[in-house]
Structures are given as structure tokens and as C-alpha cells.
Design a protein around this motif. Sequence first.
Motif, PDB file in Angstrom:
ATOM      1  N   GLN A  64       0.248  17.896  -3.262  1.00  0.00           N
ATOM      2  CA  GLN A  64      -0.782  17.367  -4.160  1.00  0.00           C
ATOM      3  C   GLN A  64      -0.355  16.031  -4.767  1.00  0.00           C
ATOM      4  O   GLN A  64      -1.146  15.090  -4.825  1.00  0.00           O
ATOM      5  N   GLU A  65       0.888  15.960  -5.227  1.00  0.00           N
ATOM      6  CA  GLU A  65       1.382  14.724  -5.855  1.00  0.00           C
ATOM      7  C   GLU A  65       1.355  13.561  -4.864  1.00  0.00           C
ATOM      8  O   GLU A  65       0.965  12.453  -5.222  1.00  0.00           O
ATOM      9  N   HIS A  66       1.754  13.811  -3.629  1.00  0.00           N
ATOM     10  CA  HIS A  66       1.732  12.756  -2.608  1.00  0.00           C
ATOM     11  C   HIS A  66       0.298  12.297  -2.326  1.00  0.00           C
ATOM     12  O   HIS A  66       0.043  11.099  -2.200  1.00  0.00           O
ATOM     13  N   LEU A  67      -0.619  13.246  -2.237  1.00  0.00           N
ATOM     14  CA  LEU A  67      -2.008  12.891  -1.947  1.00  0.00           C
ATOM     15  C   LEU A  67      -2.640  12.124  -3.113  1.00  0.00           C
ATOM     16  O   LEU A  67      -3.374  11.166  -2.905  1.00  0.00           O
ATOM     17  N   LYS A  68      -2.323  12.522  -4.324  1.00  0.00           N
ATOM     18  CA  LYS A  68      -2.848  11.816  -5.499  1.00  0.00           C
ATOM     19  C   LYS A  68      -2.233  10.417  -5.613  1.00  0.00           C
ATOM     20  O   LYS A  68      -2.897   9.464  -5.999  1.00  0.00           O
TER      21      LYS A  68
ATOM     22  N   MET B 172       0.836  -1.174   0.000  1.00  0.00           N
ATOM     23  CA  MET B 172       0.000   0.000   0.000  1.00  0.00           C
ATOM     24  C   MET B 172       0.886   1.245   0.000  1.00  0.00           C
ATOM     25  O   MET B 172       1.924   1.281   0.635  1.00  0.00           O
ATOM     26  N   LYS B 173       0.432   2.282  -0.692  1.00  0.00           N
ATOM     27  CA  LYS B 173       1.148   3.554  -0.745  1.00  0.00           C
ATOM     28  C   LYS B 173       0.565   4.482   0.313  1.00  0.00           C
ATOM     29  O   LYS B 173      -0.633   4.773   0.291  1.00  0.00           O
ATOM     30  N   VAL B 174       1.422   4.933   1.232  1.00  0.00           N
ATOM     31  CA  VAL B 174       0.968   5.709   2.391  1.00  0.00           C
ATOM     32  C   VAL B 174       1.670   7.065   2.421  1.00  0.00           C
ATOM     33  O   VAL B 174       2.896   7.146   2.353  1.00  0.00           O
ATOM     34  N   PHE B 175       0.874   8.118   2.529  1.00  0.00           N
ATOM     35  CA  PHE B 175       1.392   9.483   2.630  1.00  0.00           C
ATOM     36  C   PHE B 175       1.167  10.004   4.042  1.00  0.00           C
ATOM     37  O   PHE B 175       0.035  10.149   4.493  1.00  0.00           O
ATOM     38  N   LEU B 176       2.267  10.265   4.755  1.00  0.00           N
ATOM     39  CA  LEU B 176       2.225  10.840   6.097  1.00  0.00           C
ATOM     40  C   LEU B 176       2.430  12.341   5.988  1.00  0.00           C
ATOM     41  O   LEU B 176       3.402  12.793   5.381  1.00  0.00           O
ATOM     42  N   TRP B 177       1.522  13.101   6.579  1.00  0.00           N
ATOM     43  CA  TRP B 177       1.652  14.555   6.575  1.00  0.00           C
ATOM     44  C   TRP B 177       1.610  15.060   8.005  1.00  0.00           C
ATOM     45  O   TRP B 177       0.622  14.880   8.714  1.00  0.00           O
ATOM     46  N   VAL B 178       2.713  15.674   8.422  1.00  0.00           N
ATOM     47  CA  VAL B 178       2.799  16.260   9.758  1.00  0.00           C
ATOM     48  C   VAL B 178       2.396  17.726   9.636  1.00  0.00           C
ATOM     49  O   VAL B 178       3.101  18.524   9.028  1.00  0.00           O
ATOM     50  N   GLY B 179       1.245  18.065  10.224  1.00  0.00           N
ATOM     51  CA  GLY B 179       0.689  19.403  10.094  1.00  0.00           C
ATOM     52  C   GLY B 179       1.044  20.353  11.220  1.00  0.00           C
ATOM     53  O   GLY B 179       0.302  21.288  11.498  1.00  0.00           O
ATOM     54  N   HIS B 180       2.171  20.131  11.867  1.00  0.00           N
ATOM     55  CA  HIS B 180       2.639  21.050  12.914  1.00  0.00           C
ATOM     56  C   HIS B 180       3.700  21.963  12.294  1.00  0.00           C
ATOM     57  O   HIS B 180       4.604  21.484  11.612  1.00  0.00           O
ATOM     58  N   PRO B 181       3.611  23.266  12.511  1.00  0.00           N
ATOM     59  CA  PRO B 181       4.581  24.172  11.886  1.00  0.00           C
ATOM     60  C   PRO B 181       5.990  24.115  12.474  1.00  0.00           C
ATOM     61  O   PRO B 181       6.922  24.663  11.898  1.00  0.00           O
ATOM     62  N   ARG B 182       6.152  23.441  13.604  1.00  0.00           N
ATOM     63  CA  ARG B 182       7.483  23.317  14.216  1.00  0.00           C
ATOM     64  C   ARG B 182       8.023  21.918  13.926  1.00  0.00           C
ATOM     65  O   ARG B 182       7.314  20.922  14.039  1.00  0.00           O
TER      66      ARG B 182
ATOM     67  N   VAL C 116       6.149   4.323   1.671  1.00  0.00           N
ATOM     68  CA  VAL C 116       5.794   5.491   2.487  1.00  0.00           C
ATOM     69  C   VAL C 116       6.473   6.753   1.965  1.00  0.00           C
ATOM     70  O   VAL C 116       7.657   6.753   1.640  1.00  0.00           O
ATOM     71  N   ARG C 117       5.678   7.816   1.905  1.00  0.00           N
ATOM     72  CA  ARG C 117       6.206   9.162   1.662  1.00  0.00           C
ATOM     73  C   ARG C 117       5.756  10.033   2.824  1.00  0.00           C
ATOM     74  O   ARG C 117       4.666   9.868   3.355  1.00  0.00           O
ATOM     75  N   ARG C 118       6.615  10.975   3.186  1.00  0.00           N
ATOM     76  CA  ARG C 118       6.305  11.846   4.320  1.00  0.00           C
ATOM     77  C   ARG C 118       6.631  13.287   3.960  1.00  0.00           C
ATOM     78  O   ARG C 118       7.628  13.571   3.298  1.00  0.00           O
ATOM     79  N   LEU C 119       5.777  14.181   4.408  1.00  0.00           N
ATOM     80  CA  LEU C 119       5.999  15.607   4.215  1.00  0.00           C
ATOM     81  C   LEU C 119       5.667  16.304   5.527  1.00  0.00           C
ATOM     82  O   LEU C 119       4.599  16.081   6.108  1.00  0.00           O
ATOM     83  N   ASP C 120       6.580  17.130   6.002  1.00  0.00           N
ATOM     84  CA  ASP C 120       6.388  17.862   7.248  1.00  0.00           C
ATOM     85  C   ASP C 120       6.096  19.327   6.928  1.00  0.00           C
ATOM     86  O   ASP C 120       6.846  19.957   6.173  1.00  0.00           O
TER      87      ASP C 120
END
Length: 191
Positions: free
Chosen positions: A65-69, A1-11, A33-37
Motif C-alpha cells: 500500500q505504501e509503495h502504491l500511494k 518520477m517515483k516508480v513502483f515495480l510489482w512482480v506478481g509471480h509467486p515464484r 524506483v521501489r520494487r516488491l516481489d
Amino acid sequence: MKVFLWVGHPRAESLSALMADAYEEGLRAEHDVRRLDLADMQFDPNLAEGYSTVQPLEPALVAWQEHLKWCDHTVWFYPDWWGGMPAKMKGTLDRALLPGFGFRYHRRTPLWSKLLKGRTADIVITAGAPQILDDLINGAPIQKQVRNSVLDFVGIRTRAIIHLTAGRKPIPPRRLRKWQRRVAACAKSLG
């Protein structure tokens, strides 16, 4: 499975990032897994003209957008600030979750097409106030905002919501390890 982790904390160093680390540990062996902070994303969070003018996306928003798609499953980690998400996280949604990408309104009806159908999501929220306060007194606005007004709106089905209450004191190491195990178990339960 392709999983996108997004950390929505500005710090960069935050409880949200620490929980993302635990989730990621639970995934690595079996999933792509892909991750974006959010702390690493550079962009103008203000959708200055609304949808009336095209505002070119900065590279960080294009990557989001690319990670979410790309993903089958996404996990968002963020703090509860005043019953909502941090402003820069909301700015990401305002700027990148656009008509034609996440949804498309129908011309002759009040309905819309959900362009990100087929994906699932987990949500991990950290908070200082007790969850009962958020749920009973405030009506769980932080959960409803993301689950109903964002993810469901674009067709992403929420699988799990984990709400971790830190309180105002430093988190005892024992409780922190318990939370990390809980978040990792959620990751491991992903099919």
C-alpha cells in the motif's frame, strides 16, 4: 518520477521477474524506483470475511500500500494463468486495495471516488497461449481484469500493456533478448 515495480509471480525466478529486471534497468538512471516481489511477500491472501470485518494487514501488505500511494507510476509484471492473475496476486488486491485506500463508495449513489487518481501504470503479461487466442476467443480477460476492474476502478490510468507469449517450449535466447529490449524501451519512454 517515483516508480513502483510489482512482480506478481509467486515464484522468485520467473519470466515476470526477468522482465521486471529489464524494465528496472531502463529506469534506474532517471527515476526513483521501489520494487516488491510477490514471492517475498508473506501474508494470508484470503479476505475471509469480505469487507464486513476489518482484517489487520500484515507488514507485506502495508508495504505494498505504501509503495502504491508513494508512486507516480506503477508497473505490474505477472503471468496469465487460466485467463487471470495468480491467486496470491489476486489475494494482494483483495486484502490491500481496500475501501478507504483505493476507492470510497458514495452513500447515496452507486458511484465511488477513485482515491489513487493521478497515477499511471504499465502492465507486462507473460503467457503460454498465443495472444490471438486470448484476444479473439476469450476476449482478453487478463488485460480487462487488471486495466478495467482494478487500475481504472481506483483511478490509475494504464499507459501501456505488453503481452509476451512464451509458448510451451523453452524461450530461445534471441527472443528473450528482444523482449528485454522491448520492456526496457517501454521504461525509457516514461516521461
